[in-house]
Design a protein around this motif. Structure first.
Motif, PDB file in Angstrom:
ATOM      1  N   LEU A  26       7.531 -16.227   1.816  1.00 17.87           N
ATOM      2  CA  LEU A  26       6.697 -17.106   0.844  1.00 17.87           C
ATOM      3  C   LEU A  26       5.146 -17.170   1.366  1.00 17.87           C
ATOM      4  CD1 LEU A  26       9.228 -20.171   0.577  1.00 17.87           C
ATOM      5  CD2 LEU A  26       8.958 -18.159  -0.962  1.00 17.87           C
ATOM      6  N   ASP A  27       4.697 -15.817   1.794  1.00 19.49           N
ATOM      7  CA  ASP A  27       3.378 -15.948   2.255  1.00 19.49           C
ATOM      8  C   ASP A  27       2.460 -14.774   1.392  1.00 19.49           C
ATOM      9  OD1 ASP A  27       1.059 -16.532   3.462  1.00 19.49           O
ATOM     10  OD2 ASP A  27       1.589 -15.435   5.407  1.00 19.49           O
ATOM     11  N   THR A  28       2.681 -14.589   0.208  1.00 23.17           N
ATOM     12  CA  THR A  28       2.264 -13.633  -0.760  1.00 23.17           C
ATOM     13  C   THR A  28       0.741 -13.911  -1.105  1.00 23.17           C
ATOM     14  OG1 THR A  28       4.344 -13.134  -1.785  1.00 23.17           O
ATOM     15  CG2 THR A  28       2.349 -12.590  -3.076  1.00 23.17           C
ATOM     16  N   ALA A  29       0.395 -15.188  -0.897  1.00 24.40           N
ATOM     17  CA  ALA A  29      -1.056 -15.371  -1.346  1.00 24.40           C
ATOM     18  C   ALA A  29      -1.910 -14.827   0.139  1.00 24.40           C
ATOM     19  CB  ALA A  29      -1.267 -16.834  -1.250  1.00 24.40           C
ATOM     20  N   ALA A  30      -1.374 -14.415   1.268  1.00 22.57           N
ATOM     21  CA  ALA A  30      -1.848 -14.062   2.226  1.00 22.57           C
ATOM     22  C   ALA A  30      -2.071 -12.384   2.083  1.00 22.57           C
ATOM     23  CB  ALA A  30      -1.379 -14.289   3.603  1.00 22.57           C
ATOM     24  N   THR A  31      -0.704 -11.809   1.692  1.00 24.92           N
ATOM     25  CA  THR A  31      -0.638 -10.447   1.386  1.00 24.92           C
ATOM     26  C   THR A  31       0.656 -10.248   0.905  1.00 24.92           C
ATOM     27  OG1 THR A  31      -1.232  -8.147   2.268  1.00 24.92           O
ATOM     28  CG2 THR A  31       0.240  -9.662   3.826  1.00 24.92           C
ATOM     29  N   SER A  32       0.854  -9.444  -0.087  1.00 27.67           N
ATOM     30  CA  SER A  32       1.994  -9.413  -0.840  1.00 27.67           C
ATOM     31  C   SER A  32       2.738  -7.993  -0.275  1.00 27.67           C
ATOM     32  CB  SER A  32       2.109  -8.960  -2.185  1.00 27.67           C
ATOM     33  OG  SER A  32       0.986  -7.739  -2.350  1.00 27.67           O
ATOM     34  N   GLN A  33       4.229  -8.193  -0.032  1.00 32.04           N
ATOM     35  CA  GLN A  33       4.984  -6.878   0.225  1.00 32.04           C
ATOM     36  C   GLN A  33       4.611  -5.843  -0.668  1.00 32.04           C
ATOM     37  OE1 GLN A  33       6.732  -6.909   2.932  1.00 32.04           O
ATOM     38  NE2 GLN A  33       6.025  -8.676   3.659  1.00 32.04           N
ATOM     39  N   LYS A  34       4.984  -4.552  -0.408  1.00 32.94           N
ATOM     40  CA  LYS A  34       4.768  -3.615  -1.269  1.00 32.94           C
ATOM     41  C   LYS A  34       5.968  -2.899  -1.749  1.00 32.94           C
ATOM     42  CE  LYS A  34       1.242  -4.198   0.892  1.00 32.94           C
ATOM     43  NZ  LYS A  34       0.418  -5.435   0.442  1.00 32.94           N
ATOM     44  N   PRO A  35       6.089  -2.843  -3.264  1.00 31.60           N
ATOM     45  CA  PRO A  35       7.137  -2.070  -3.785  1.00 31.60           C
ATOM     46  C   PRO A  35       7.420  -0.420  -3.316  1.00 31.60           C
ATOM     47  CG  PRO A  35       5.492  -2.188  -5.338  1.00 31.60           C
ATOM     48  CD  PRO A  35       5.112  -2.785  -4.067  1.00 31.60           C
ATOM     49  N   GLN A  36       8.564  -0.105  -3.633  1.00 32.49           N
ATOM     50  CA  GLN A  36       8.705   1.417  -3.011  1.00 32.49           C
ATOM     51  C   GLN A  36       7.865   2.336  -3.898  1.00 32.49           C
ATOM     52  OE1 GLN A  36      11.206   2.415  -0.569  1.00 32.49           O
ATOM     53  NE2 GLN A  36       9.933   4.132  -0.726  1.00 32.49           N
ATOM     54  N   ALA A  37       7.557   2.022  -5.008  1.00 33.22           N
ATOM     55  CA  ALA A  37       6.572   2.914  -5.656  1.00 33.22           C
ATOM     56  C   ALA A  37       5.185   3.176  -5.188  1.00 33.22           C
ATOM     57  CB  ALA A  37       6.512   2.365  -7.138  1.00 33.22           C
ATOM     58  N   VAL A  38       4.871   2.233  -4.539  1.00 35.25           N
ATOM     59  CA  VAL A  38       3.620   1.934  -3.917  1.00 35.25           C
ATOM     60  C   VAL A  38       3.638   2.560  -2.455  1.00 35.25           C
ATOM     61  CG1 VAL A  38       1.915   0.557  -2.773  1.00 35.25           C
ATOM     62  CG2 VAL A  38       2.558   0.145  -4.939  1.00 35.25           C
ATOM     63  N   VAL A  39       4.668   2.603  -1.798  1.00 31.83           N
ATOM     64  CA  VAL A  39       4.888   3.294  -0.569  1.00 31.83           C
ATOM     65  C   VAL A  39       5.066   4.793  -0.844  1.00 31.83           C
ATOM     66  CG1 VAL A  39       6.720   3.707   1.498  1.00 31.83           C
ATOM     67  CG2 VAL A  39       6.070   1.042   0.609  1.00 31.83           C
ATOM     68  N   ASP A  40       5.841   5.037  -1.862  1.00 28.55           N
ATOM     69  CA  ASP A  40       5.862   6.457  -2.215  1.00 28.55           C
ATOM     70  C   ASP A  40       4.475   7.065  -2.434  1.00 28.55           C
ATOM     71  OD1 ASP A  40       8.695   6.225  -1.676  1.00 28.55           O
ATOM     72  OD2 ASP A  40       9.200   6.191  -3.708  1.00 28.55           O
ATOM     73  N   ALA A  41       3.835   6.464  -3.299  1.00 27.89           N
ATOM     74  CA  ALA A  41       2.584   6.978  -3.633  1.00 27.89           C
ATOM     75  C   ALA A  41       1.536   7.380  -2.603  1.00 27.89           C
ATOM     76  CB  ALA A  41       1.678   6.224  -4.692  1.00 27.89           C
ATOM     77  N   ILE A  42       1.612   6.379  -1.589  1.00 29.06           N
ATOM     78  CA  ILE A  42       0.814   6.320  -0.480  1.00 29.06           C
ATOM     79  C   ILE A  42       1.434   7.739   0.284  1.00 29.06           C
ATOM     80  CG2 ILE A  42       0.427   5.371   1.910  1.00 29.06           C
ATOM     81  CD1 ILE A  42       0.063   2.898   0.143  1.00 29.06           C
ATOM     82  N   THR A  43       2.837   7.647   0.452  1.00 28.31           N
ATOM     83  CA  THR A  43       3.433   8.783   1.525  1.00 28.31           C
ATOM     84  C   THR A  43       3.281  10.135   0.912  1.00 28.31           C
ATOM     85  OG1 THR A  43       5.198   7.240   1.719  1.00 28.31           O
ATOM     86  CG2 THR A  43       5.648   9.569   2.358  1.00 28.31           C
ATOM     87  N   ARG A  44       3.188  10.080  -0.676  1.00 29.34           N
ATOM     88  CA  ARG A  44       2.872  11.530  -1.234  1.00 29.34           C
ATOM     89  C   ARG A  44       1.454  11.909  -0.982  1.00 29.34           C
ATOM     90  NH1 ARG A  44       5.987   9.873  -5.539  1.00 29.34           N
ATOM     91  NH2 ARG A  44       4.326   8.893  -6.626  1.00 29.34           N
ATOM     92  N   GLY A  45       0.527  11.121  -1.089  1.00 29.37           N
ATOM     93  CA  GLY A  45      -0.855  11.270  -0.837  1.00 29.37           C
ATOM     94  C   GLY A  45      -1.217  11.845   0.586  1.00 29.37           C
ATOM     95  N   TYR A  46      -0.486  11.548   1.591  1.00 28.40           N
ATOM     96  CA  TYR A  46      -0.649  12.106   2.868  1.00 28.40           C
ATOM     97  C   TYR A  46       0.210  13.145   2.978  1.00 28.40           C
ATOM     98  CZ  TYR A  46      -3.548   8.031   4.460  1.00 28.40           C
ATOM     99  OH  TYR A  46      -4.589   7.030   4.594  1.00 28.40           O
ATOM    100  N   ALA A  47       1.544  13.160   2.492  1.00 24.16           N
ATOM    101  CA  ALA A  47       2.521  14.299   2.819  1.00 24.16           C
ATOM    102  C   ALA A  47       2.536  15.474   1.966  1.00 24.16           C
ATOM    103  CB  ALA A  47       3.890  13.588   2.918  1.00 24.16           C
ATOM    104  N   GLU A  48       1.820  15.246   0.748  1.00 25.34           N
ATOM    105  CA  GLU A  48       1.930  16.544  -0.077  1.00 25.34           C
ATOM    106  C   GLU A  48       0.539  16.944  -0.665  1.00 25.34           C
ATOM    107  OE1 GLU A  48       4.894  15.295  -3.170  1.00 25.34           O
ATOM    108  OE2 GLU A  48       6.196  14.670  -1.497  1.00 25.34           O
TER     109      GLU A  48
END
Ligand code: PMP
Length: 403
Positions: A26-48
């Motif tokens: 319940l601390d999303t106003a500080a920072t939100s958790q990340k959906p897998q789609a965002v984690v994947d986009a970041i991983t692909r950006g670095y890994a591929e």
């Protein structure tokens, strides 16, 4: 990604790998958790697909440049305005500092006035104080209504032609109160002032259209919108950005450099000195796709319902004092009589409920509320009624422990 049925409440918890079962985040106003789609986009950006942008003569870099600029276009399609009006910065804090320094530093002069509200985050106060001190301008503070909204009637009465800039949060990070930003912009423009809207807490939970709002600057951070840290957006009207000097000097922001004279690139490049947060932009792109895939109207309805449930459950506990209006967006601040908010946070943590306790970077607001700190529960797309029940149960335990 979870398949959504528009008629059903949100059920997207499974999209968030970092939220274990039974943990009420319940601390999303500080920072939100990340959906897998965002984690994947970041991983692909670095890994591929990783390479630098804007400089490479090779294909990989040209492709990355296209992807980076596609993220800029995506931001524009998300909040309105043109892609050249979208500046990538480190976060909302940097965006406001940039406007205060580059716009305020050149447009404000001694005797001018800046109008802020009593509920602003420190990042929408301190940069203005710094520029005001430098140029000899003064700051006025719009009070809040009895139910803790920015008082626009009071603002209308306060505004004078000496006011050159109005800076207001669209949604308060402490109280969740929602500003009528369109009316605020009309009031500011009525005296010839520009208006900056701090959209940090608004973009994750309400539909935003900067053109419809008719504001001059709009800022937000990607990490509160289910995207990565280290990236934010400054949107500014083209004619204002075009007239502003650079913020920082360095690579990328130039047209031509010689030791006798340097000329600068047009906006937005002029404000993006150095190698940017390339992969962060890909993550933000995926985050915007994610929230728009759900629908901001649905997210708003979902969080408003959770706030209603939370306010009802908490107000049934005698020693709880609630702050903010009934219809606050996704955020509930409260106090428990005789218990410091940090103790509330610690006891709730034992019950696997994560809230924020403190001044929330809004010390002037704390002073106005007559408290040092509040406890704050803030919701995101992944929360559900069970999280609110866990919160209420935890608060009942707090009241038992403290007698
Ligand atoms: N404004 C508001 C309303 C906020 O909630 C925050 C973050 N708490 C900020 C500005 C600053 O954002 P950041 O720390 O990501 O730059």
């Amino acid at each position: 990604m979870t398949v959504l049925d528009a008629a059903r409440p949100l059920d997207v918890l499974a999209d968030f790998p970092a939220i274990p079962e039974g943990w009420a985040y319940l601390d999303t106003a500080a920072t939100s958790q990340k959906p897998q789609a965002v984690v994947d986009a970041i991983t692909r950006g670095y890994a591929e697909t990783y390479a630098t942008v804007h400089r490479g003569v090779y294909q990989r870099s040209a492709d990355m440049t296209l992807a980076y600029e596609a993220a800029r276009r995506r931001v524009a399609s998300f909040i309105g305005g043109a892609e050249d009006e979208v500046v990538f910065v480190r976060g909302a804090t940097e965006a406001i500092n940039l406007v205060a320094h580059c716009w305020g530093g050149t447009q404000l002069k001694a005797g001018d006035r800046i109008l802020l509200s009593a509920l602003e985050h420190h990042s929408n106060i301190v940069p203005w104080q710094m520029v005001a001190e430098r140029v000899g301008a003064a700051i006025d503070v719009v009070p809040l209504t009895a139910d803790h909204r920015i008082d626009l009637d009071a603002m209308a009465a306060m505004l004078t032609p000496a006011h050159k800039l109005v800076g207001l949060a669209q949604v308060s990070n402490v109280l969740g109160s929602v500003l009528d930003a369109k009316r605020a912009a009309a009031l500011a423009h009525g005296v010839g002032a520009k208006i900056l809207i701090d959209g940090c807490q608004a973009v994750p939970r309400t539909p935003v259209d900067v053109v419809d709002l008719d504001c001059d600057f709009y800022v937000f951070s990607a990490h509160k919108l289910y995207g990565p840290t280290g990236l934010g957006v400054l949107w500014g009207r083209a004619e204002l950005l075009d007239a502003m000097p650079p913020y920082q000097g360095g690579g990328s922001m130039i047209d031509r450099v010689t030791f006798t004279k340097t000329t600068y690139a047009p906006a937005p490049t002029r404000f993006e000195a150095g190698t940017p947060h390339i992969v962060g932009a890909l993550g933000l792109h995926a985050a915007i796709d994610y929230v728009e895939g759900i629908g901001l109207d649905r997210i708003h309805a979902h969080e408003t319902a959770l706030v209603r449930q939370a306010r009802e459950a908490l107000s049934a506990i005698n020693s709880v004092r609630l702050f903010g209006p009934e219809d606050s967006a996704g955020i509930v601040s409260f106090a428990v009589e005789g218990v410091h908010p940090h103790d509330i946070g610690t006891i709730l943590d034992e019950a696997k409920v994560a809230i924020r306790a403190g001044h929330h970077c809004a010390q002037p607001l704390m002073e106005m509320l007559g408290v040092d700190a509040t406890a704050r529960a803030s919701f995101g797309v992944y929360n559900g009624p069970a999280d609110v029940e866990a919160l209420a149960k935890g608060i009942e335990r707090v009241t038992r422990i403290f007698g």
